[in-house]
Design a protein around this motif. Sequence first.
Motif, mmCIF file in Angstrom:
data_model
loop_
_atom_site.group_PDB
_atom_site.id
_atom_site.type_symbol
_atom_site.label_atom_id
_atom_site.label_comp_id
_atom_site.label_asym_id
_atom_site.label_seq_id
_atom_site.Cartn_x
_atom_site.Cartn_y
_atom_site.Cartn_z
ATOM 1 N N VAL A 207 75.195 122.016 9.085
ATOM 2 C CA VAL A 207 75.343 123.763 7.982
ATOM 3 C C VAL A 207 74.035 123.244 7.717
ATOM 4 O O VAL A 207 74.525 122.025 6.615
ATOM 5 C CB VAL A 207 76.832 124.177 8.697
ATOM 6 C CG1 VAL A 207 77.514 124.274 9.356
ATOM 7 C CG2 VAL A 207 77.235 123.522 7.471
ATOM 8 N N GLU B 153 75.059 137.611 11.516
ATOM 9 C CA GLU B 153 73.791 136.381 10.143
ATOM 10 C C GLU B 153 73.379 137.081 9.198
ATOM 11 O O GLU B 153 73.122 136.672 8.176
ATOM 12 C CB GLU B 153 72.724 136.326 10.908
ATOM 13 C CG GLU B 153 72.735 135.116 11.607
ATOM 14 C CD GLU B 153 71.908 134.349 12.833
ATOM 15 O OE1 GLU B 153 69.962 135.631 12.810
ATOM 16 O OE2 GLU B 153 71.565 133.423 13.913
ATOM 17 N N MET C 231 77.315 132.639 6.409
ATOM 18 C CA MET C 231 77.853 132.528 4.783
ATOM 19 C C MET C 231 78.463 132.831 3.653
ATOM 20 O O MET C 231 79.395 133.826 3.838
ATOM 21 C CB MET C 231 76.362 133.380 4.139
ATOM 22 C CG MET C 231 76.457 132.823 2.207
ATOM 23 S SD MET C 231 74.736 133.470 1.618
ATOM 24 C CE MET C 231 75.306 134.797 0.965
ATOM 25 N N PHE D 188 77.513 127.415 5.023
ATOM 26 C CA PHE D 188 77.269 128.272 6.227
ATOM 27 C C PHE D 188 77.884 127.414 7.265
ATOM 28 O O PHE D 188 78.014 126.947 7.017
ATOM 29 C CB PHE D 188 75.680 128.551 6.584
ATOM 30 C CG PHE D 188 74.673 128.980 5.539
ATOM 31 C CD1 PHE D 188 75.061 130.814 6.078
ATOM 32 C CD2 PHE D 188 73.969 129.065 4.625
ATOM 33 C CE1 PHE D 188 73.529 131.306 5.259
ATOM 34 C CE2 PHE D 188 73.483 129.481 3.499
ATOM 35 C CZ PHE D 188 72.773 131.019 4.376
ATOM 36 N N GLY E 285 77.240 130.978 10.951
ATOM 37 C CA GLY E 285 75.644 131.455 10.806
ATOM 38 C C GLY E 285 76.949 132.445 9.058
ATOM 39 O O GLY E 285 76.006 133.064 8.612
#
Length: 127
Positions: free
Chosen positions: A87, A58, A111, A105, A109
């Motif tokens: 997402v 994340e 990015m 994303f 998770g």
Amino acid sequence: METVEIKAFVPARDFDLSKAFYTDLGFEVAFSDDSLAYLKAGECAFLLQRFHVKEHAENFMMHMLVADVDAWWRHVDATGLAEKYGVRALPPQDQPWAIRDFVLFDPTGVMWRIGTNIDRNAVESLP
């Protein structure tokens, strides 16, 4: 001291789902075994790994510079990628650092910022 390539190891909570996501996004799986996949789009590549630590995933970010960010966005939008994989995807906008990009994303998770360089003078004239 010539360099040839650098690739990130991108984590995947669900390895098979992530491979499908990246294939739908436009990457080709050039190699894959049970724990690692080599994914390519043009001259860009990364390694997807069957590895997941929530806090790491994340906070992991990737940036990909493309020739036409709006074409990539149209592909993401037309294929319903965000809905299909559950997402988030935020549409392109011009950034003060002279890139037009969008945020996407992946299912883990991670990015991604996918963008195109733009004229710095045009950005400085934005309100």
